[in-house]
Every structure is written in C-alpha cells, then in structure tokens.
Design a protein around this motif. Structure first.
Motif, PDB file in Angstrom:
ATOM      1  N   GLU A 128       3.993  -9.435   5.514  1.00  0.00           N
ATOM      2  CA  GLU A 128       4.565 -11.084   5.428  1.00  0.00           C
ATOM      3  C   GLU A 128       5.987 -11.418   5.193  1.00  0.00           C
ATOM      4  OE1 GLU A 128       2.953 -11.330   0.941  1.00  0.00           O
ATOM      5  OE2 GLU A 128       0.629 -11.114   1.453  1.00  0.00           O
ATOM      6  N   GLN A 129       6.597 -10.612   4.916  1.00  0.00           N
ATOM      7  CA  GLN A 129       8.571 -10.550   5.008  1.00  0.00           C
ATOM      8  C   GLN A 129       9.045 -10.590   6.480  1.00  0.00           C
ATOM      9  OE1 GLN A 129      10.259  -8.024   2.301  1.00  0.00           O
ATOM     10  NE2 GLN A 129       8.621  -9.115   0.379  1.00  0.00           N
ATOM     11  N   PHE A 130       8.029  -9.672   6.851  1.00  0.00           N
ATOM     12  CA  PHE A 130       8.461  -9.818   8.181  1.00  0.00           C
ATOM     13  C   PHE A 130       7.580  -9.439   9.371  1.00  0.00           C
ATOM     14  CE2 PHE A 130      11.596  -7.949   5.442  1.00  0.00           C
ATOM     15  CZ  PHE A 130      12.407  -8.042   5.902  1.00  0.00           C
ATOM     16  N   LYS A 131       7.304 -10.656   9.996  1.00  0.00           N
ATOM     17  CA  LYS A 131       6.513 -10.880  11.144  1.00  0.00           C
ATOM     18  C   LYS A 131       6.062  -9.072  12.145  1.00  0.00           C
ATOM     19  CE  LYS A 131       4.456 -14.298   9.706  1.00  0.00           C
ATOM     20  NZ  LYS A 131       3.837 -14.473   9.403  1.00  0.00           N
ATOM     21  N   LYS A 132       5.407  -8.359  12.160  1.00  0.00           N
ATOM     22  CA  LYS A 132       5.280  -7.802  13.585  1.00  0.00           C
ATOM     23  C   LYS A 132       6.348  -6.732  13.439  1.00  0.00           C
ATOM     24  CE  LYS A 132       4.882 -10.595  17.365  1.00  0.00           C
ATOM     25  NZ  LYS A 132       5.065 -10.960  18.471  1.00  0.00           N
ATOM     26  N   SER A 133       6.292  -6.271  11.496  1.00  0.00           N
ATOM     27  CA  SER A 133       6.943  -5.211  10.962  1.00  0.00           C
ATOM     28  C   SER A 133       6.182  -3.823  10.606  1.00  0.00           C
ATOM     29  CB  SER A 133       7.390  -5.524   9.778  1.00  0.00           C
ATOM     30  OG  SER A 133       6.449  -5.603   8.925  1.00  0.00           O
ATOM     31  N   VAL A 134       4.968  -3.915  10.614  1.00  0.00           N
ATOM     32  CA  VAL A 134       3.648  -3.420  11.168  1.00  0.00           C
ATOM     33  C   VAL A 134       2.375  -3.649  12.179  1.00  0.00           C
ATOM     34  CG1 VAL A 134       1.823  -2.181   9.579  1.00  0.00           C
ATOM     35  CG2 VAL A 134       4.353  -2.910   8.902  1.00  0.00           C
ATOM     36  N   SER A 135       2.114  -2.863  12.847  1.00  0.00           N
ATOM     37  CA  SER A 135       1.070  -2.976  14.001  1.00  0.00           C
ATOM     38  C   SER A 135      -0.248  -3.742  13.032  1.00  0.00           C
ATOM     39  CB  SER A 135       1.584  -2.530  14.915  1.00  0.00           C
ATOM     40  OG  SER A 135       0.765  -0.724  14.631  1.00  0.00           O
ATOM     41  N   ALA A 136      -1.026  -4.483  13.277  1.00  0.00           N
ATOM     42  CA  ALA A 136      -2.016  -4.476  13.614  1.00  0.00           C
ATOM     43  C   ALA A 136      -3.352  -2.802  13.604  1.00  0.00           C
ATOM     44  CB  ALA A 136      -3.127  -4.669  14.452  1.00  0.00           C
ATOM     45  N   THR A 137      -2.965  -2.241  14.416  1.00  0.00           N
ATOM     46  CA  THR A 137      -3.321  -0.648  14.322  1.00  0.00           C
ATOM     47  C   THR A 137      -2.908   0.050  13.473  1.00  0.00           C
ATOM     48  OG1 THR A 137      -3.828  -0.607  16.655  1.00  0.00           O
ATOM     49  CG2 THR A 137      -4.214   2.197  15.981  1.00  0.00           C
ATOM     50  N   GLU A 138      -1.816  -0.057  13.042  1.00  0.00           N
ATOM     51  CA  GLU A 138      -1.064   1.116  11.319  1.00  0.00           C
ATOM     52  C   GLU A 138      -2.444   0.150  10.877  1.00  0.00           C
ATOM     53  OE1 GLU A 138       2.668   2.172  12.490  1.00  0.00           O
ATOM     54  OE2 GLU A 138       2.994   0.206  12.092  1.00  0.00           O
ATOM     55  N   MET A 139      -2.390  -1.119  10.124  1.00  0.00           N
ATOM     56  CA  MET A 139      -2.929  -1.615   8.978  1.00  0.00           C
ATOM     57  C   MET A 139      -4.089  -1.299   8.406  1.00  0.00           C
ATOM     58  SD  MET A 139      -0.693  -3.404   6.960  1.00  0.00           S
ATOM     59  CE  MET A 139      -1.747  -4.990   6.364  1.00  0.00           C
ATOM     60  N   ASP A 140      -4.759  -1.103  10.176  1.00  0.00           N
ATOM     61  CA  ASP A 140      -6.523  -1.262   9.887  1.00  0.00           C
ATOM     62  C   ASP A 140      -6.520   0.858   9.987  1.00  0.00           C
ATOM     63  OD1 ASP A 140      -7.377  -3.409  11.267  1.00  0.00           O
ATOM     64  OD2 ASP A 140      -7.430  -2.854  13.216  1.00  0.00           O
ATOM     65  N   GLN A 141      -5.798   1.383   9.586  1.00  0.00           N
ATOM     66  CA  GLN A 141      -5.800   3.110  10.055  1.00  0.00           C
ATOM     67  C   GLN A 141      -5.280   2.949   8.101  1.00  0.00           C
ATOM     68  OE1 GLN A 141      -2.437   5.060  12.620  1.00  0.00           O
ATOM     69  NE2 GLN A 141      -4.175   4.917  13.918  1.00  0.00           N
ATOM     70  N   LEU A 142      -3.963   2.270   7.442  1.00  0.00           N
ATOM     71  CA  LEU A 142      -3.438   2.622   6.218  1.00  0.00           C
ATOM     72  C   LEU A 142      -5.213   1.658   5.396  1.00  0.00           C
ATOM     73  CD1 LEU A 142      -0.454   1.555   6.312  1.00  0.00           C
ATOM     74  CD2 LEU A 142      -1.517   3.230   5.877  1.00  0.00           C
ATOM     75  N   ARG A 143      -6.015   0.357   5.936  1.00  0.00           N
ATOM     76  CA  ARG A 143      -7.020   0.388   5.730  1.00  0.00           C
ATOM     77  C   ARG A 143      -8.078   1.268   5.289  1.00  0.00           C
ATOM     78  NH1 ARG A 143      -7.234  -3.603   7.494  1.00  0.00           N
ATOM     79  NH2 ARG A 143      -9.474  -3.817   9.077  1.00  0.00           N
ATOM     80  N   LEU A 144      -8.250   1.755   6.248  1.00  0.00           N
ATOM     81  CA  LEU A 144      -9.018   3.022   6.258  1.00  0.00           C
ATOM     82  C   LEU A 144      -9.204   3.651   4.841  1.00  0.00           C
ATOM     83  CD1 LEU A 144     -11.741   3.712   8.082  1.00  0.00           C
ATOM     84  CD2 LEU A 144     -10.470   5.033   9.573  1.00  0.00           C
ATOM     85  N   THR A 145      -8.134   4.331   5.236  1.00  0.00           N
ATOM     86  CA  THR A 145      -7.822   5.488   4.452  1.00  0.00           C
ATOM     87  C   THR A 145      -7.615   5.162   3.325  1.00  0.00           C
ATOM     88  OG1 THR A 145      -5.711   6.249   6.217  1.00  0.00           O
ATOM     89  CG2 THR A 145      -5.366   6.873   3.317  1.00  0.00           C
ATOM     90  N   ALA A 146      -7.097   3.993   2.551  1.00  0.00           N
ATOM     91  CA  ALA A 146      -7.709   3.364   1.525  1.00  0.00           C
ATOM     92  C   ALA A 146      -8.986   3.557   0.850  1.00  0.00           C
ATOM     93  CB  ALA A 146      -7.371   2.210   1.364  1.00  0.00           C
ATOM     94  N   GLU A 147      -9.567   2.450   1.435  1.00  0.00           N
ATOM     95  CA  GLU A 147     -11.415   3.199   1.710  1.00  0.00           C
ATOM     96  C   GLU A 147     -11.937   4.279   1.598  1.00  0.00           C
ATOM     97  OE1 GLU A 147     -12.483   0.565   4.630  1.00  0.00           O
ATOM     98  OE2 GLU A 147     -11.848  -1.570   4.135  1.00  0.00           O
ATOM     99  N   ARG A 148     -11.530   5.233   2.687  1.00  0.00           N
ATOM    100  CA  ARG A 148     -11.842   6.111   2.414  1.00  0.00           C
ATOM    101  C   ARG A 148     -11.718   7.180   1.193  1.00  0.00           C
ATOM    102  NH1 ARG A 148      -9.610   9.984   7.501  1.00  0.00           N
ATOM    103  NH2 ARG A 148      -8.384  10.357   6.009  1.00  0.00           N
ATOM    104  N   SER A 149     -10.813   6.663   0.711  1.00  0.00           N
ATOM    105  CA  SER A 149      -9.618   7.547  -0.440  1.00  0.00           C
ATOM    106  C   SER A 149     -11.372   7.483  -1.728  1.00  0.00           C
ATOM    107  CB  SER A 149      -9.113   7.322  -1.324  1.00  0.00           C
ATOM    108  OG  SER A 149      -8.387   6.172  -1.832  1.00  0.00           O
ATOM    109  N   GLU A 150     -11.757   6.023  -1.936  1.00  0.00           N
ATOM    110  CA  GLU A 150     -12.570   5.311  -2.341  1.00  0.00           C
ATOM    111  C   GLU A 150     -13.654   6.179  -2.910  1.00  0.00           C
ATOM    112  OE1 GLU A 150     -11.981   3.958  -5.862  1.00  0.00           O
ATOM    113  OE2 GLU A 150     -10.261   2.524  -5.078  1.00  0.00           O
ATOM    114  N   LEU A 151     -14.024   6.685  -0.710  1.00  0.00           N
ATOM    115  CA  LEU A 151     -15.517   7.159  -1.298  1.00  0.00           C
ATOM    116  C   LEU A 151     -15.481   8.977  -1.474  1.00  0.00           C
ATOM    117  CD1 LEU A 151     -16.790   6.005   2.392  1.00  0.00           C
ATOM    118  CD2 LEU A 151     -17.646   5.050   0.362  1.00  0.00           C
TER     119      LEU A 151
END
Length: 230
Positions: A128-151
C-alpha cells in the motif's frame, strides 16, 4: 484335629450359642425361660461357587472347615495370559494418556499461524505504501501460507481430539482386562465356612463346574413347636 472334627465342634458352638440367645430372649417376655423339647436347625444361605473360565486350578487357598470372610480369595484358575494382557493394557493406556495430554502440536500451529498472518499483513502494508514493492506471486504465497497455517491448527486439534478418544478406548480395554483376570478368581460372597471342596489344585474346570461350597453360619433358622399359650 481332622476337618470333620473341626466342623462338628464349630457347629456345636453355633448351636449352643443360638439356644442361649433363644433362652435369653424368651426370658424377656416370660416369667421363666421358655423350654422346648427339640428344634430343627437349618442353614439359610449356602452357595456352590463355580468356575467362570476354563482352565486348570492354579491356586486353592482354603480347606474344608475353614472360616472365610466376604470377598476373600478362595481359588484361582490359571491366569498367566490374562495377567499379561492386563499389563499390556496398562502400558497402552499410559502411552495413550501421554499423547492425549500433549498439546504441543496445537500450540506450535497457533504460533506458526500468527507468524504467517503477520508476514502477510506486513506485505500488504508495504504494497500500500510502495507500489510494486511486493510481487503478486509473493503475495499469493504469503496468503497461501497464512491460510495453510489455519488448516494446520484444525489438523492439530483434530489429532489431539482423536488422541483423547483413543485414551478412553484404552481405558475401556484396561477395564475389560481387569474383569478378565477377576473372572479367573473365586471369592467368598459372604462370611461363612467352606463345607466342601470339589476340585483340587491342578484339576481342569470348565465354566459352571463347582469348585467349592460355602455355608453362612452367622444367620441360621430354628424351627420348633410351642404351645399356643406360650
């Protein structure tokens, strides 16, 4: 002193005590002690104790004429296998109890989930602060990791619940093993005297075979005739 002599002496003692009690009681209601010409003394309770499991008698702890107490062990059918199964059931219950109390996996999964969600949140804030500071792929991986941790939390909780159910199962198996051992033991149901031993140590018995017979002597029945005026 032979068994028959012992039995006869003990029965005479009970009969004498009983007639003394009758005379003492009757004197409370009459001017003179009540006298009877004769009386029939009978046993109220006696029982033949059978074997509940097949096997050879490994222990015979009483003889004819012995006085016994309620729940006293009188005889035992060979129980080596049953005792071994009982020991195995106890060890299995100890292992199951340890697993049922071990919630390390649940606590670790919750901590891992906290870290995964924090990483994902930091990536979102950075994006949100810096555009393109994190790639879409990295965001998908971090979101997947968070969801997997709940499971993983749910999985750890489910495994812990199964471990606790397994503990209950092993506790029931332990109870069953204890009953199996007790079924090979013959105990006295009440205080009394052993009046007959039908099986000896080493003899084979089948379920239902009588091992010994005991008689209750603290409660007897006396039958006699009295004049109506008495």
């Amino acid at each position: 002193m032979s068994l028959n002599v012992r039995k006869t002496a003990l029965m005479k003692l009970y009969i004498s005590t009983l007639f003394i009690a009758i005379a003492a009681t009757s004197s409370l209601f009459a001017a003179e002690p009540l006298k009877v010409d004769g009386a029939l003394l009978t046993v109220i309770e006696q029982v033949e104790l059978p074997a509940k499991e097949a096997g050879a008698i490994s222990e015979l702890l009483v003889r004819e004429g012995d006085a016994v107490k309620a729940q006293q062990l009188l005889a035992k059918v060979e129980d080596d296998a049953a005792v071994a199964a009982l020991a195995k059931a106890r060890f299995e219950l100890e292992i199951a109890t340890a697993k049922a109390k071990n919630d390390v996996s649940v606590r670790y999964s919750k901590k891992a989930a906290e870290v995964a969600h924090a990483d994902y949140q930091r990536a979102k804030d950075s994006l949100e602060q810096f555009k393109k500071s994190v790639s879409a792929t990295e965001m998908d991986q971090l979101r997947l990791t968070a969801e997997r941790s709940e499971l993983e939390i749910e999985q750890a909780q489910e495994e812990l619940a199964i471990a606790r159910l397994t503990e209950k199962l092993h506790r029931a198996e332990l109870n069953s093993a204890e009953i199996d051992v007790r079924r090979r033991q013959t105990v006295a149901p009440f205080d009394g005297m052993v009046v007959q031993v039908k099986k000896q140590r080493g003899e084979w018995v089948n379920p239902g075979d009588t091992i010994l017979r005991i008689m209750r002597l603290d409660r007897l029945r006396v039958e006699t005739f009295l004049p109506a005026r008495e």
